[in-house]
Design an enzyme around this catalytic site. Sequence first.
Site, short mmCIF file in Angstrom:
data_model
loop_
_atom_site.label_atom_id
_atom_site.label_comp_id
_atom_site.label_asym_id
_atom_site.label_seq_id
_atom_site.Cartn_x
_atom_site.Cartn_y
_atom_site.Cartn_z
N ARG A 1 -3.02 30.18 3.82
CA ARG A 1 -3.37 30.15 2.39
C ARG A 1 -2.17 29.86 1.50
NH1 ARG A 1 -6.77 34.47 3.94
NH2 ARG A 1 -8.88 33.69 4.18
N LYS B 1 1.08 17.14 -6.83
CA LYS B 1 -0.08 16.67 -6.06
C LYS B 1 0.33 16.54 -4.61
CE LYS B 1 -2.76 13.61 -9.10
NZ LYS B 1 -3.14 12.21 -9.30
N GLU C 1 6.77 1.90 -9.24
CA GLU C 1 6.32 3.09 -9.97
C GLU C 1 7.19 3.32 -11.21
OE1 GLU C 1 3.56 4.53 -9.50
OE2 GLU C 1 3.03 4.56 -7.37
N LYS D 1 7.36 10.97 -16.00
CA LYS D 1 6.29 11.58 -15.21
C LYS D 1 6.20 13.08 -15.51
CE LYS D 1 3.85 12.26 -11.03
NZ LYS D 1 3.54 11.91 -9.67
N GLU E 1 -4.77 16.86 -14.18
CA GLU E 1 -5.38 15.55 -14.42
C GLU E 1 -6.79 15.64 -15.03
OE1 GLU E 1 -4.17 12.43 -11.62
OE2 GLU E 1 -6.22 11.68 -11.72
N ARG F 1 -3.02 12.83 -17.89
CA ARG F 1 -2.31 12.50 -16.65
C ARG F 1 -2.89 11.26 -15.96
NH1 ARG F 1 -0.22 16.39 -11.66
NH2 ARG F 1 0.56 14.65 -10.45
N ASN G 1 -2.18 6.62 -13.39
CA ASN G 1 -2.92 5.79 -12.42
C ASN G 1 -2.98 4.34 -12.83
OD1 ASN G 1 -3.75 7.85 -10.52
ND2 ASN G 1 -4.93 8.69 -12.22
N HIS H 1 -3.27 1.62 -10.27
CA HIS H 1 -3.61 2.27 -9.00
C HIS H 1 -5.04 2.06 -8.55
CE1 HIS H 1 0.29 4.05 -9.44
NE2 HIS H 1 0.17 4.73 -8.32
N HIS I 1 -4.68 0.90 -5.10
CA HIS I 1 -5.12 1.70 -3.95
C HIS I 1 -6.11 0.92 -3.08
CE1 HIS I 1 -4.06 6.07 -5.33
NE2 HIS I 1 -3.10 5.51 -4.62
N HIS J 1 2.82 1.12 -0.77
CA HIS J 1 2.13 1.68 -1.94
C HIS J 1 2.62 0.99 -3.22
CE1 HIS J 1 0.22 4.76 -4.41
NE2 HIS J 1 1.35 4.84 -5.09
N1 NAD Z 1 1.88 12.96 -4.81
C1 NAD Z 1 2.01 12.03 -5.70
O1 NAD Z 1 1.93 12.27 -6.92
C2 NAD Z 1 2.30 10.63 -5.26
C3 NAD Z 1 2.69 9.66 -6.20
C4 NAD Z 1 2.99 8.39 -5.73
C5 NAD Z 1 2.91 8.09 -4.39
N2 NAD Z 1 2.52 9.05 -3.52
C6 NAD Z 1 2.43 8.75 -2.09
O2 NAD Z 1 3.72 8.45 -1.61
C7 NAD Z 1 3.61 7.63 -0.45
C8 NAD Z 1 4.59 6.50 -0.54
O3 NAD Z 1 5.90 7.04 -0.59
P1 NAD Z 1 7.14 6.23 -0.01
O4 NAD Z 1 7.08 4.86 -0.51
O5 NAD Z 1 8.35 7.03 -0.23
O6 NAD Z 1 6.75 6.14 1.53
P2 NAD Z 1 7.42 6.69 2.86
O7 NAD Z 1 7.54 8.15 2.82
O8 NAD Z 1 6.64 6.10 3.97
O9 NAD Z 1 8.89 6.08 2.84
C9 NAD Z 1 9.06 4.70 2.94
C10 NAD Z 1 9.95 4.35 4.13
O10 NAD Z 1 11.29 4.65 3.78
C11 NAD Z 1 11.87 5.46 4.81
N3 NAD Z 1 12.89 6.28 4.15
C12 NAD Z 1 12.70 7.23 3.23
N4 NAD Z 1 13.88 7.68 2.77
C13 NAD Z 1 14.84 6.98 3.45
C14 NAD Z 1 16.25 6.97 3.38
N5 NAD Z 1 16.94 7.74 2.51
N6 NAD Z 1 16.92 6.13 4.21
C15 NAD Z 1 16.23 5.31 5.06
N7 NAD Z 1 14.89 5.25 5.13
C16 NAD Z 1 14.21 6.09 4.32
C17 NAD Z 1 10.71 6.21 5.40
O11 NAD Z 1 10.99 6.66 6.69
C18 NAD Z 1 9.64 5.13 5.40
O12 NAD Z 1 9.80 4.29 6.51
C19 NAD Z 1 2.16 7.16 -0.39
O13 NAD Z 1 1.50 7.88 0.61
C20 NAD Z 1 1.62 7.53 -1.75
O14 NAD Z 1 0.23 7.80 -1.72
C21 NAD Z 1 2.24 10.30 -3.92
#
Ligand code: NAD
Length: 353
Positions: free
Chosen positions: A117, A139, A181, A219, A229, A233, A237, A240, A244, A259
């Site tokens: 939990r 989120k 972003e 943000k 949201e 908020r 999007n 998106h 998405h 993404h």
């Molecule tokens: N929660 C939220 O509000 C929110 C907002 C936007 C995006 N997201 C989510 O975030 C995700 C995308 O995030 P992302 O683009 O960081 O993806 P990711 O976590 O897959 O990272 C991208 C790549 O970079 C590599 N990487 C990360 N840091 C590194 C570093 N310092 N050195 C070398 N390699 C590194 C990772 O291993 C991966 O291969 C999606 O799933 C998306 O839905 C969430």
Amino acid sequence: MHTASFSEQLSPLEWGPLSNARFLDLLAQFSNSKIAILVDENTHDYCLEYLITGFEALANAEVIMLPAGEENKVLEVCFQVWETLTEAGFGRHDLLLNLGGGVVTDLGGFVASVYKRGFSFVHIPTSLLGMVDAAVGGKTGIDLAGFKNQLGTFQEPLATFVDTGFLQTLPDAEWRNGFAELLKHALIADTALWTTLSKIKDIRQELTAGQIQRGLDIKREIVAQDPTERGLRKVLNFGHTIGHALESYYLHTETPLSHGHAVAIGMLLEAQLSVEQSTLSKTEFQSIEKYIKQTYQLQIPNNTEGLWALMQQDKKNANGEVRICLLAGIGNCLFDQKLTFEDFKHVLAPYIS
Ligand SMILES: NC(=O)c1ccc[n+]([C@@H]2O[C@H](COP(=O)([O-])OP(=O)(O)OC[C@H]3O[C@@H](n4cnc5c(N)ncnc54)[C@H](O)[C@@H]3O)[C@@H](O)[C@H]2O)c1
């Protein structure tokens, strides 16, 4: 060290080298607890050592490694993490450190928010996207049946530490991914930021820490006003709804879209819709179109129906209608705008041959 000023509503966020931040104080609070560090294959190789060798309290931390990539932000991987936590005897007073990009922070936050939990987790974003977006705002989420973020919770981390030093090892494509972003934050809320960002040619070389921090603060400002949201908020999007759908469409193909890349194309198309709905001028659109096209390769399938079907699953939809965000000039955004299939088809037509 900088602590953003909205921390009254949101959990603390510290900006700057981890070694200067109150990270050590936080670890001291867990001196009698178990600590796990969640990484993916890349942050295991590039980021973990700094934590383990730099902070004595982490020398014996349980390291849990995920396979890298969006396709692993799924329940099956969560099961493995929950099993590892259970086998290692983790309880509600222990701590999970999420060291990685958005996949690690989204999945780690989700895992921690429901395990027994809920137990404490801390985000240490290592990708640009994580720093300006995913690790901020409470989120958590995982994908289900090919749809993005179908399962998730709203749960603030105990704290977030943003150390841009981690970006040194981030591949160029990932800089571009996160940059989208940041562009979005400028387009929906800060005309001056858009003006400076849209001059950048080499993201890795030219993007400044100040610009990253401004994107993150935008943000936080928005989330602080509407954490769950209900209204405002939703502007986050922008790009998106279509983005998405594109990301899901290409997820299991030979040409997956990151993404940010998908969101960049989504922003272009949603900006075009804003022109059609007369909320954005053609001149402003042209500046957006020019910059997005020069920075991101357009990848749009000749399958409007397929994309539309994916958009039916969007969480922002209401009354059976697809809802999107429109720009009301650069720096302002409208949410909850109805999109019809006819309008969608019309805007997509010039981009598919
Ligand atoms: N929660 C939220 O509000 C929110 C907002 C936007 C995006 N997201 C989510 O975030 C995700 C995308 O995030 P992302 O683009 O960081 O993806 P990711 O976590 O897959 O990272 C991208 C790549 O970079 C590599 N990487 C990360 N840091 C590194 C570093 N310092 N050195 C070398 N390699 C590194 C990772 O291993 C991966 O291969 C999606 O799933 C998306 O839905 C969430």
